[in-house]
Structure formats: structure tokens, C-alpha cells
Design a protein around this motif. Structure first.
Motif, PDB file in Angstrom:
ATOM      1  N   SER A 146      -4.318   2.902   5.401  1.00 24.43           N
ATOM      2  CA  SER A 146      -3.374   3.988   5.140  1.00 24.43           C
ATOM      3  C   SER A 146      -2.734   4.483   6.432  1.00 24.43           C
ATOM      4  CB  SER A 146      -4.069   5.160   4.439  1.00 24.43           C
ATOM      5  OG  SER A 146      -4.451   4.797   3.143  1.00 24.43           O
TER       6      SER A 146
ATOM      7  N   THR B 207      -1.387  15.662   4.726  1.00 23.33           N
ATOM      8  CA  THR B 207      -1.160  14.639   3.721  1.00 23.33           C
ATOM      9  C   THR B 207      -0.455  13.479   4.396  1.00 23.33           C
ATOM     10  OG1 THR B 207      -0.988  16.303   1.989  1.00 23.33           O
ATOM     11  CG2 THR B 207      -0.126  14.114   1.487  1.00 23.33           C
TER      12      THR B 207
ATOM     13  N   HIS C  96       1.530  10.232   4.099  1.00 28.78           N
ATOM     14  CA  HIS C  96       2.371   9.478   3.180  1.00 28.78           C
ATOM     15  C   HIS C  96       2.530   8.063   3.739  1.00 28.78           C
ATOM     16  CE1 HIS C  96       3.466  13.053   0.885  1.00 28.78           C
ATOM     17  NE2 HIS C  96       3.518  13.668   2.061  1.00 28.78           N
ATOM     18  N   THR C  97       2.293   7.063   2.885  1.00 34.71           N
ATOM     19  CA  THR C  97       2.303   5.674   3.315  1.00 34.71           C
ATOM     20  C   THR C  97       3.394   4.885   2.600  1.00 34.71           C
ATOM     21  OG1 THR C  97       0.691   5.073   1.628  1.00 34.71           O
ATOM     22  CG2 THR C  97      -0.183   5.703   3.776  1.00 34.71           C
TER      23      THR C  97
ATOM     24  N   ASN D 297       3.028   2.289   0.670  1.00 38.39           N
ATOM     25  CA  ASN D 297       2.580   2.119  -0.703  1.00 38.39           C
ATOM     26  C   ASN D 297       2.101   3.476  -1.208  1.00 38.39           C
ATOM     27  OD1 ASN D 297       1.568   1.319  -3.146  1.00 38.39           O
ATOM     28  ND2 ASN D 297       0.218  -0.250  -2.318  1.00 38.39           N
ATOM     29  N   GLU D 298       2.781   4.024  -2.188  1.00 39.02           N
ATOM     30  CA  GLU D 298       2.509   5.387  -2.648  1.00 39.02           C
ATOM     31  C   GLU D 298       1.061   5.603  -3.070  1.00 39.02           C
ATOM     32  OE1 GLU D 298       4.063   8.288  -6.174  1.00 39.02           O
ATOM     33  OE2 GLU D 298       5.524   6.968  -5.239  1.00 39.02           O
ATOM     34  N   LYS D 299       0.402   4.591  -3.592  1.00 44.45           N
ATOM     35  CA  LYS D 299      -0.986   4.770  -4.049  1.00 44.45           C
ATOM     36  C   LYS D 299      -1.965   4.945  -2.887  1.00 44.45           C
ATOM     37  CE  LYS D 299      -2.379   0.003  -4.319  1.00 44.45           C
ATOM     38  NZ  LYS D 299      -3.274  -0.896  -4.950  1.00 44.45           N
TER      39      LYS D 299
ATOM     40  N   THR E  22      -1.374   6.983  -0.344  1.00 39.69           N
ATOM     41  CA  THR E  22      -1.187   8.320   0.194  1.00 39.69           C
ATOM     42  C   THR E  22      -2.469   9.126  -0.009  1.00 39.69           C
ATOM     43  OG1 THR E  22       1.185   8.265  -0.216  1.00 39.69           O
ATOM     44  CG2 THR E  22       0.175  10.442  -0.040  1.00 39.69           C
TER      45      THR E  22
END
Length: 76
Positions: free
Chosen positions: A46, A61, A63-64, A66-68, A70
């Protein structure tokens, strides 16, 4: 407030809810470096695919790409 940090030879935008929160930015750099060297593989993945960070209070938080992937980590 939006600012940029340099991490892993990339410029990462960081969004902070409170203004003038330099302490949180310093702590973010420390935590990311520590997690990258001692964290589990999922966390390392991540951090490597990081595109932005949002800091709210004592939590960041991540944020990456690939949203999953995050996730939210504690700064303190």
C-alpha cells in the motif's frame, strides 16, 4: 490545506484538515518510513503504491492506486 511531501522519490499530495499542522507532517514521514521497513507485506504494498494522503486528527488515510488497498493508520 494541501501540501506536497517527497517520499520514495515521488511527490505525494497531503491533505490536512487543520491548518499549520507541521507536527503531523513530520510524524507522517517517520511512520511511513518505519512501516515500509518493518511492516507486513500488505502494508508495504500500500505504501509503495501511494498516490495521496489525508490527515485528520491523529490518523492518516493512505490512498493508493488500487482503491481496495486504501487504509488508515495512526500517527501517534
Amino acid at each position: 490545506m494541501r501540501t506536497l511531501i517527497s517520499f520514495q522519490n515521488k511527490k505525494i499530495p497531503v491533505y490536512i484538515a487543520e491548518q499549520n499542522n507541521k507536527k503531523a507532517l513530520d510524524k507522517l514521514g517517520e511512520v511511513l518510513n518505519r512501516k515500509l521497513s518493518t511492516g507486513k507485506n500488505a502494508l508495504k504494498g500500500s505504501i509503495r503504491s501511494l498516490i495521496s494522503v489525508e490527515i485528520s486528527g491523529s490518523e492518516a488515510t493512505l490512498h493508493t492506486i488500487n482503491e481496495k488497498d486504501t487504509l488508515t493508520i495512526s500517527l501517534y
